[in-house]
Scaffold this active site. Structure first.
Site, PDB file in Angstrom:
ATOM      1  N   ASN A   7       0.862  -1.196   0.000  1.00  0.00           N
ATOM      2  CA  ASN A   7       0.000   0.000   0.000  1.00  0.00           C
ATOM      3  C   ASN A   7       0.899   1.248   0.000  1.00  0.00           C
ATOM      4  O   ASN A   7       1.672   1.452   0.944  1.00  0.00           O
ATOM      5  CB  ASN A   7      -0.888  -0.062   1.250  1.00  0.00           C
ATOM      6  CG  ASN A   7      -1.840   1.109   1.330  1.00  0.00           C
ATOM      7  OD1 ASN A   7      -1.446   2.234   1.040  1.00  0.00           O
ATOM      8  ND2 ASN A   7      -3.070   0.874   1.713  1.00  0.00           N
ATOM      9  N   HIS A  10       0.879   6.096   1.758  1.00  0.00           N
ATOM     10  CA  HIS A  10       1.645   6.968   2.660  1.00  0.00           C
ATOM     11  C   HIS A  10       2.700   7.791   1.947  1.00  0.00           C
ATOM     12  O   HIS A  10       3.152   8.812   2.469  1.00  0.00           O
ATOM     13  CB  HIS A  10       2.263   6.154   3.799  1.00  0.00           C
ATOM     14  CG  HIS A  10       1.212   5.566   4.683  1.00  0.00           C
ATOM     15  ND1 HIS A  10       0.441   6.336   5.513  1.00  0.00           N
ATOM     16  CD2 HIS A  10       0.779   4.296   4.826  1.00  0.00           C
ATOM     17  CE1 HIS A  10      -0.423   5.561   6.140  1.00  0.00           C
ATOM     18  NE2 HIS A  10      -0.243   4.325   5.740  1.00  0.00           N
ATOM     19  N   HIS A  43      -5.821   3.679  -1.870  1.00  0.00           N
ATOM     20  CA  HIS A  43      -7.153   4.010  -1.363  1.00  0.00           C
ATOM     21  C   HIS A  43      -7.526   5.405  -1.855  1.00  0.00           C
ATOM     22  O   HIS A  43      -6.870   6.380  -1.478  1.00  0.00           O
ATOM     23  CB  HIS A  43      -7.106   3.952   0.175  1.00  0.00           C
ATOM     24  CG  HIS A  43      -8.418   4.189   0.852  1.00  0.00           C
ATOM     25  ND1 HIS A  43      -8.564   4.077   2.207  1.00  0.00           N
ATOM     26  CD2 HIS A  43      -9.641   4.524   0.374  1.00  0.00           C
ATOM     27  CE1 HIS A  43      -9.823   4.335   2.538  1.00  0.00           C
ATOM     28  NE2 HIS A  43     -10.499   4.616   1.442  1.00  0.00           N
ATOM     29  N   ARG A  45      -9.630   8.048  -1.188  1.00  0.00           N
ATOM     30  CA  ARG A  45     -10.544   8.489  -0.128  1.00  0.00           C
ATOM     31  C   ARG A  45     -11.445   9.604  -0.616  1.00  0.00           C
ATOM     32  O   ARG A  45     -11.068  10.385  -1.489  1.00  0.00           O
ATOM     33  CB  ARG A  45      -9.744   8.986   1.088  1.00  0.00           C
ATOM     34  CG  ARG A  45      -9.029   7.892   1.862  1.00  0.00           C
ATOM     35  CD  ARG A  45      -8.440   8.459   3.138  1.00  0.00           C
ATOM     36  NE  ARG A  45      -9.477   8.857   4.057  1.00  0.00           N
ATOM     37  CZ  ARG A  45      -9.858   8.162   5.128  1.00  0.00           C
ATOM     38  NH1 ARG A  45      -9.259   7.041   5.437  1.00  0.00           N
ATOM     39  NH2 ARG A  45     -10.826   8.598   5.899  1.00  0.00           N
ATOM     40  N   ARG A  49      -7.253  12.822   0.779  1.00  0.00           N
ATOM     41  CA  ARG A  49      -6.146  13.305   1.628  1.00  0.00           C
ATOM     42  C   ARG A  49      -4.781  12.791   1.163  1.00  0.00           C
ATOM     43  O   ARG A  49      -3.760  13.330   1.553  1.00  0.00           O
ATOM     44  CB  ARG A  49      -6.384  12.962   3.095  1.00  0.00           C
ATOM     45  CG  ARG A  49      -6.253  11.508   3.416  1.00  0.00           C
ATOM     46  CD  ARG A  49      -6.240  11.271   4.913  1.00  0.00           C
ATOM     47  NE  ARG A  49      -7.548  11.521   5.506  1.00  0.00           N
ATOM     48  CZ  ARG A  49      -7.955  10.920   6.623  1.00  0.00           C
ATOM     49  NH1 ARG A  49      -7.164  10.082   7.246  1.00  0.00           N
ATOM     50  NH2 ARG A  49      -9.141  11.169   7.121  1.00  0.00           N
ATOM     51  N   GLU A  70      -8.871   0.528  -3.111  1.00  0.00           N
ATOM     52  CA  GLU A  70      -9.809   0.576  -1.990  1.00  0.00           C
ATOM     53  C   GLU A  70     -10.700   1.807  -2.142  1.00  0.00           C
ATOM     54  O   GLU A  70     -10.211   2.882  -2.513  1.00  0.00           O
ATOM     55  CB  GLU A  70      -9.062   0.712  -0.667  1.00  0.00           C
ATOM     56  CG  GLU A  70      -8.162  -0.441  -0.351  1.00  0.00           C
ATOM     57  CD  GLU A  70      -7.360  -0.150   0.914  1.00  0.00           C
ATOM     58  OE1 GLU A  70      -7.651   0.827   1.625  1.00  0.00           O
ATOM     59  OE2 GLU A  70      -6.438  -0.914   1.178  1.00  0.00           O
ATOM     60  N   THR A 101      -8.338   3.661   8.402  1.00  0.00           N
ATOM     61  CA  THR A 101      -9.589   2.890   8.363  1.00  0.00           C
ATOM     62  C   THR A 101      -9.772   2.104   9.665  1.00  0.00           C
ATOM     63  O   THR A 101      -9.095   1.111   9.906  1.00  0.00           O
ATOM     64  CB  THR A 101      -9.562   1.922   7.150  1.00  0.00           C
ATOM     65  OG1 THR A 101      -9.097   2.639   6.024  1.00  0.00           O
ATOM     66  CG2 THR A 101     -10.941   1.380   6.866  1.00  0.00           C
ATOM     67  N   GLU A 151     -11.220  -9.232   2.825  1.00  0.00           N
ATOM     68  CA  GLU A 151      -9.950  -8.882   3.465  1.00  0.00           C
ATOM     69  C   GLU A 151     -10.248  -8.755   4.945  1.00  0.00           C
ATOM     70  O   GLU A 151     -11.075  -7.920   5.356  1.00  0.00           O
ATOM     71  CB  GLU A 151      -9.385  -7.563   2.906  1.00  0.00           C
ATOM     72  CG  GLU A 151      -8.070  -7.214   3.599  1.00  0.00           C
ATOM     73  CD  GLU A 151      -7.314  -6.068   2.940  1.00  0.00           C
ATOM     74  OE1 GLU A 151      -7.551  -5.783   1.747  1.00  0.00           O
ATOM     75  OE2 GLU A 151      -6.491  -5.453   3.647  1.00  0.00           O
ATOM     76  N   HIS A 214      -3.997  -4.468   7.681  1.00  0.00           N
ATOM     77  CA  HIS A 214      -4.090  -3.340   8.610  1.00  0.00           C
ATOM     78  C   HIS A 214      -3.249  -3.584   9.852  1.00  0.00           C
ATOM     79  O   HIS A 214      -3.478  -4.533  10.586  1.00  0.00           O
ATOM     80  CB  HIS A 214      -5.534  -3.007   9.024  1.00  0.00           C
ATOM     81  CG  HIS A 214      -5.676  -1.557   9.394  1.00  0.00           C
ATOM     82  ND1 HIS A 214      -5.299  -1.070  10.610  1.00  0.00           N
ATOM     83  CD2 HIS A 214      -6.079  -0.499   8.668  1.00  0.00           C
ATOM     84  CE1 HIS A 214      -5.495   0.241  10.629  1.00  0.00           C
ATOM     85  NE2 HIS A 214      -5.960   0.616   9.460  1.00  0.00           N
TER      86      HIS A 214
END
Ligand code: PXP
Length: 261
Positions: A7, A10, A43, A45, A49, A70, A101, A151, A214
């Protein structure tokens, strides 16, 4: 075979903090792919962000591995995702004020909305995974709603593991609800692992593919490797955090080593 989904949200968090194109998300994509990522997870969002629409389009165009996008069940987002046509969509819950999340998708109270989202994505020929808390009931509901994959949200497991085995309880980010005696944490951790295992086995029996993610990191991921039914792990924070010190290449390689079977 275990698939590692890296992922890279970040990297975009860091970029958006300064509103400049640095670090470049496409560089992150190339390095992650070259270093052993089997999949890229991002993701989109509602508050944008980190990942922006143009990032998704660019990543889809240039990724050498499948992209797991996502998204929430918000209708505008679903329209965008349907048009972008990633190799897979993972439906996740979203609250604007959350840092990340928190908790899985509530497939019981939002049954109709989730069913609608799955149908829309299927119409666009996009397979769907549901990010759910591990429970037998959630596996059955996910199957009933028509998802191909689940998931399992490993956030509770990771919190318990980190409160027991890391310096987390002594830091500012101690998980207040888990400030408990060690024997109690240990019991809860065992229960949490058992729950993930039984959910993964049940989902597998129902014909669902099983991923987990996660809060997974270099110290706790071995516990997921013991569960045969889990065929994919999506990991972000710990890899990008380590890359600050080692570089993304080594951070991905090291995680790939720990998650290979
Ligand atoms: N899987 C899903 C569905 C997520 O929402 C996230 C966080 O964005 C992750 C995996 C990765 O979690 P982490 O960044 O804690 O590794």
């Amino acid at each position: 075979m275990m698939k590692l989904g890296v992922n890279i949200d970040h990297v975009a968090v860091l970029r958006e903090a300064r509103q400049v194109n640095d670090p470049d998300i496409l560089e992150a994509l190339f390095v992650a792919c070259q270093s052993g990522a089997d999949q890229i997870t991002i993701h989109l969002r509602e508050d944008r962000r980190h990942i922006q629409d143009v990032d998704v389009a660019n990543i889809l165009r240039h990724s050498k591995v499948p992209v797991n996008l996502e998204c929430s069940i918000n209708r505008d987002i679903l329209n965008i995702v349907s048009d972008l046509a990633p190799q897979r969509a993972t439906l996740v819950p979203e609250q604007r004020e959350e840092v990340t999340t928190e908790g899985g998708l509530d497939v019981f109270n939002h049954e109709e909305d989730v069913a609608f989202a799955i149908e829309q994505l299927h119409d666009a020929i996009i397979p769907v995974s549901l990010f759910v808390d591990p429970s037998i009931e959630a596996m059955e509901k996910s199957k009933e709603l028509g998802a191909e994959m689940v998931e399992l949200h490993t956030g509770s497991f990771a919190n318990l593991f980190n409160m027991l085995h890391s310096a987390l309880p002594y830091s500012n980010h101690s998980v207040k609800d888990l400030e408990l005696p060690r024997y109690k944490l240990s019991t809860l951790l065992e229960e949490s692992l058992q729950n993930i295992k039984l959910s993964a086995q049940h989902a597998n029996k129902l014909g669902l593919q099983v991923a987990a993610g996660h809060g997974l990191n270099y110290h706790n991921v071995h516990e997921m490797m013991k569960i045969e039914e889990i065929i994919e792990l999506n990991i972000g924070q710990s890899i990008i955090a380590r890359s600050v010190f080692t570089g993304l290449k080594d951070a991905v390689k090291e995680m790939k080593k720990l998650t290979s079977r």
